[in-house]
Structure formats: structure tokens, C-alpha cells
Design a protein around this motif. Structure first.
Motif, PDB file in Angstrom:
ATOM      1  N   ARG A  15       1.026  -1.378   0.142  1.00  0.00           N
ATOM      2  CA  ARG A  15      -0.439   0.083  -0.025  1.00  0.00           C
ATOM      3  C   ARG A  15       0.895   1.610  -0.234  1.00  0.00           C
ATOM      4  NH1 ARG A  15      -5.618  -0.582   0.007  1.00  0.00           N
ATOM      5  NH2 ARG A  15      -5.211   1.367   0.308  1.00  0.00           N
ATOM      6  N   ARG A  16       0.510   2.103  -1.283  1.00  0.00           N
ATOM      7  CA  ARG A  16       0.544   3.594  -0.802  1.00  0.00           C
ATOM      8  C   ARG A  16       0.196   4.564   0.129  1.00  0.00           C
ATOM      9  NH1 ARG A  16       1.474   2.994  -7.221  1.00  0.00           N
ATOM     10  NH2 ARG A  16       3.330   2.235  -7.959  1.00  0.00           N
ATOM     11  N   HIS A  17      -0.771   3.999   0.190  1.00  0.00           N
ATOM     12  CA  HIS A  17      -1.559   5.270   0.635  1.00  0.00           C
ATOM     13  C   HIS A  17      -1.765   5.030   2.269  1.00  0.00           C
ATOM     14  CE1 HIS A  17      -1.871   7.469  -3.117  1.00  0.00           C
ATOM     15  NE2 HIS A  17      -2.051   6.121  -3.865  1.00  0.00           N
ATOM     16  N   SER A  18      -2.621   5.574   3.524  1.00  0.00           N
ATOM     17  CA  SER A  18      -3.176   5.420   5.007  1.00  0.00           C
ATOM     18  C   SER A  18      -4.551   5.448   4.353  1.00  0.00           C
ATOM     19  CB  SER A  18      -3.372   6.174   5.306  1.00  0.00           C
ATOM     20  OG  SER A  18      -3.798   7.913   4.818  1.00  0.00           O
ATOM     21  N   PRO A  19      -4.829   4.196   4.620  1.00  0.00           N
ATOM     22  CA  PRO A  19      -4.275   3.374   6.147  1.00  0.00           C
ATOM     23  C   PRO A  19      -3.328   2.202   5.214  1.00  0.00           C
ATOM     24  CG  PRO A  19      -6.342   2.558   5.987  1.00  0.00           C
ATOM     25  CD  PRO A  19      -6.218   3.650   4.509  1.00  0.00           C
ATOM     26  N   ASN A  20      -2.293   2.039   6.525  1.00  0.00           N
ATOM     27  CA  ASN A  20      -1.333   1.231   6.040  1.00  0.00           C
ATOM     28  C   ASN A  20      -0.741   1.110   5.396  1.00  0.00           C
ATOM     29  OD1 ASN A  20      -2.712  -0.529   8.400  1.00  0.00           O
ATOM     30  ND2 ASN A  20      -4.760  -1.177   6.476  1.00  0.00           N
ATOM     31  N   ALA A  21      -0.462   2.364   4.771  1.00  0.00           N
ATOM     32  CA  ALA A  21       1.290   2.490   3.406  1.00  0.00           C
ATOM     33  C   ALA A  21       2.238   1.969   4.380  1.00  0.00           C
ATOM     34  CB  ALA A  21       1.411   4.502   3.460  1.00  0.00           C
ATOM     35  N   GLY A  22       2.758   1.311   3.590  1.00  0.00           N
ATOM     36  CA  GLY A  22       4.104   0.698   3.665  1.00  0.00           C
ATOM     37  C   GLY A  22       3.779  -0.383   4.086  1.00  0.00           C
ATOM     38  N   LEU A  23       2.585  -1.157   3.975  1.00  0.00           N
ATOM     39  CA  LEU A  23       2.689  -2.506   4.522  1.00  0.00           C
ATOM     40  C   LEU A  23       1.628  -3.272   3.431  1.00  0.00           C
ATOM     41  CD1 LEU A  23       1.134  -2.236   7.646  1.00  0.00           C
ATOM     42  CD2 LEU A  23       3.098  -2.931   7.198  1.00  0.00           C
ATOM     43  N   TRP A  24       1.886  -4.539   3.366  1.00  0.00           N
ATOM     44  CA  TRP A  24       1.432  -5.363   2.683  1.00  0.00           C
ATOM     45  C   TRP A  24       0.260  -5.886   2.857  1.00  0.00           C
ATOM     46  CZ3 TRP A  24       3.737  -6.363  -2.620  1.00  0.00           C
ATOM     47  CH2 TRP A  24       4.867  -6.342  -2.681  1.00  0.00           C
ATOM     48  N   GLU A 100       3.961 -16.312  -2.311  1.00  0.00           N
ATOM     49  CA  GLU A 100       4.297 -17.456  -1.277  1.00  0.00           C
ATOM     50  C   GLU A 100       3.895 -17.303  -0.410  1.00  0.00           C
ATOM     51  OE1 GLU A 100       4.344 -20.784  -2.955  1.00  0.00           O
ATOM     52  OE2 GLU A 100       5.172 -20.190  -5.022  1.00  0.00           O
ATOM     53  N   LEU A 101       3.294 -17.871   0.697  1.00  0.00           N
ATOM     54  CA  LEU A 101       2.929 -17.969   1.347  1.00  0.00           C
ATOM     55  C   LEU A 101       3.487 -18.289   2.527  1.00  0.00           C
ATOM     56  CD1 LEU A 101      -0.174 -17.740   2.868  1.00  0.00           C
ATOM     57  CD2 LEU A 101      -0.095 -20.227   2.931  1.00  0.00           C
ATOM     58  N   ALA A 102       4.440 -18.914   2.580  1.00  0.00           N
ATOM     59  CA  ALA A 102       6.012 -19.353   3.581  1.00  0.00           C
ATOM     60  C   ALA A 102       6.188 -18.053   4.196  1.00  0.00           C
ATOM     61  CB  ALA A 102       6.696 -20.704   2.737  1.00  0.00           C
ATOM     62  N   ALA A 103       6.642 -17.239   2.642  1.00  0.00           N
ATOM     63  CA  ALA A 103       7.271 -15.934   2.449  1.00  0.00           C
ATOM     64  C   ALA A 103       6.640 -14.802   3.384  1.00  0.00           C
ATOM     65  CB  ALA A 103       7.833 -15.985   1.428  1.00  0.00           C
ATOM     66  N   LEU A 104       5.494 -15.337   3.352  1.00  0.00           N
ATOM     67  CA  LEU A 104       4.516 -13.776   4.447  1.00  0.00           C
ATOM     68  C   LEU A 104       5.129 -13.264   5.439  1.00  0.00           C
ATOM     69  CD1 LEU A 104       1.674 -12.457   3.612  1.00  0.00           C
ATOM     70  CD2 LEU A 104       1.151 -14.679   5.903  1.00  0.00           C
ATOM     71  N   GLN A 105       6.304 -14.173   5.878  1.00  0.00           N
ATOM     72  CA  GLN A 105       6.712 -13.520   7.636  1.00  0.00           C
ATOM     73  C   GLN A 105       8.005 -13.137   7.098  1.00  0.00           C
ATOM     74  OE1 GLN A 105       5.263 -14.575  10.275  1.00  0.00           O
ATOM     75  NE2 GLN A 105       4.296 -16.538  10.149  1.00  0.00           N
ATOM     76  N   LEU A 110       0.417  -6.423   8.317  1.00  0.00           N
ATOM     77  CA  LEU A 110      -0.339  -5.374   8.691  1.00  0.00           C
ATOM     78  C   LEU A 110      -0.461  -7.580   9.767  1.00  0.00           C
ATOM     79  CD1 LEU A 110      -3.693  -5.322   7.411  1.00  0.00           C
ATOM     80  CD2 LEU A 110      -2.146  -3.139   8.407  1.00  0.00           C
ATOM     81  N   PRO A 111       0.090  -7.090  11.338  1.00  0.00           N
ATOM     82  CA  PRO A 111       0.182  -7.713  12.588  1.00  0.00           C
ATOM     83  C   PRO A 111      -0.984  -8.684  12.468  1.00  0.00           C
ATOM     84  CG  PRO A 111      -0.025  -5.321  13.343  1.00  0.00           C
ATOM     85  CD  PRO A 111      -0.196  -5.467  12.287  1.00  0.00           C
TER      86      PRO A 111
END
Length: 162
Positions: A15-24, A100-105, A110-111
Motif C-alpha cells: 500500500r502507498r496510501h493510508s491506511p496501512n501505507a508501507g504494509l502488504w 509464496e505463503l511461506a514468505a509472508l513472515q 499488518l500484524p
């Protein structure tokens, strides 16, 4: 919110914009006036990725409670597979990438995502999930709980006060 999947991969948006900018996160947005959650899911996926889906599956209703403001948010969470093999087209919302789902960590997400996704992706029922936040920043998560169906109810995360 929609989590598009192909084999062991998920399409995520940085995400480029809020909410959650910078998070996948998954693909999604708000309902338009007069729009139902299914139609909104199909529209948001097309707008944000250029991909088409026919039958998104509702997998969770997530109720988010924000302690500092008293606000409640309701997220309809779907899974779907694209109906065509095209690559996604980035939008103004952010970068898209098959992960890949395994690479999510290994990604800034988002927590609640690593806590919830295994349940959302494996269920055949609609889960009811409750998230409690200290404020309107998703990283202020203090509790995540599956509250239904009863046979799947459990606390996934709880931040204990010091």
C-alpha cells in the motif's frame, strides 16, 4: 478485502496510501452506495489489479474495535482465484506481487495477517473474527480472536499489559 490465490501464492498489495501505507495486505476497499460486499469485492479486484474474478468466497467477517475512538469497522474477507491467467496491473494503490505463503513472515505486513490467513485460507465456513486495536493504526493490535463458529473459537493473540 480479497485474498487472491494461485497454488501456494497470494497476490498482495504494498500500500502507498493510508491506511496501512508501507504494509502488504490483500486487495480491497470500501463499499459504494447500494453495493453489496460481493459486488464490491469483484469491483475492487478489477480496479486495483486489472484481474477478473467470478465467484469470491466469503471466508470471514472481521469486526475491528478501536479503543481510542469507540469506532467499529466491519470487513468482509473473501478468497478467490483469478479467472484469467493475466498478470496483475499495478494501480495507484500500490505495487502488486505474487507472494509464496511461506514468505509472508519476511514482509512488512499488518500484524493480524499471519495470524488470520491460515484460518481464512483453510476454512470452508464463514469465520467471525474480532480484532481489538488501541487506536486507528492497525499496528496497535492488542487482541485477535476467532469468535465463531463455536468449534473454531480461540484467541490468536493477546497483548498483556506490563
Amino acid at each position: 478485502m480479497c485474498f487472491l490465490h494461485a497454488d501456494t501464492r497470494l497476490l498482495l498489495l504494498h500500500r502507498r496510501h493510508s491506511p496501512n501505507a508501507g504494509l502488504w495486505n490483500g486487495i480491497g476497499g470500501k463499499l459504494n452506495s447500494g453495493e453489496d460486499p460481493y459486488a464490491a469485492c469483484i469491483r475492487e479486484v478489477a480496479e486495483e489489479t486489472g484481474l477478473h474474478i467470478d465467484h469470491p468466497l466469503l471466508r470471514a467477517v472481521i469486526v475491528i474495535s478501536v479503543k481510542s475512538t469507540g469506532e467499529l469497522w466491519v470487513l468482509f474477507t473473501f478468497t478467490a482465484a483469478p479467472t484469467t491467467p493475466e498478470e496483475p496491473v499495478a494501480s495507484e494503490e500500490g505495487e502488486l506481487r505474487w507472494i509464496e505463503l511461506a514468505a509472508l513472515q519476511t514482509l512488512p505486513v499488518l500484524p493480524d495477517l499471519p495470524l488470520l490467513l491460515p484460518h481464512v485460507l483453510s476454512t470452508t465456513e464463514v469465520l467471525t473474527i474480532r480484532l481489538d486495536l488501541n487506536n486507528d493504526d492497525a499496528t496497535s493490535l492488542v487482541r485477535a480472536e476467532i469468535v465463531g463458529p463455536a468449534d473454531q473459537a480461540k484467541v490468536l493473540f493477546e497483548l498483556h499489559s506490563q
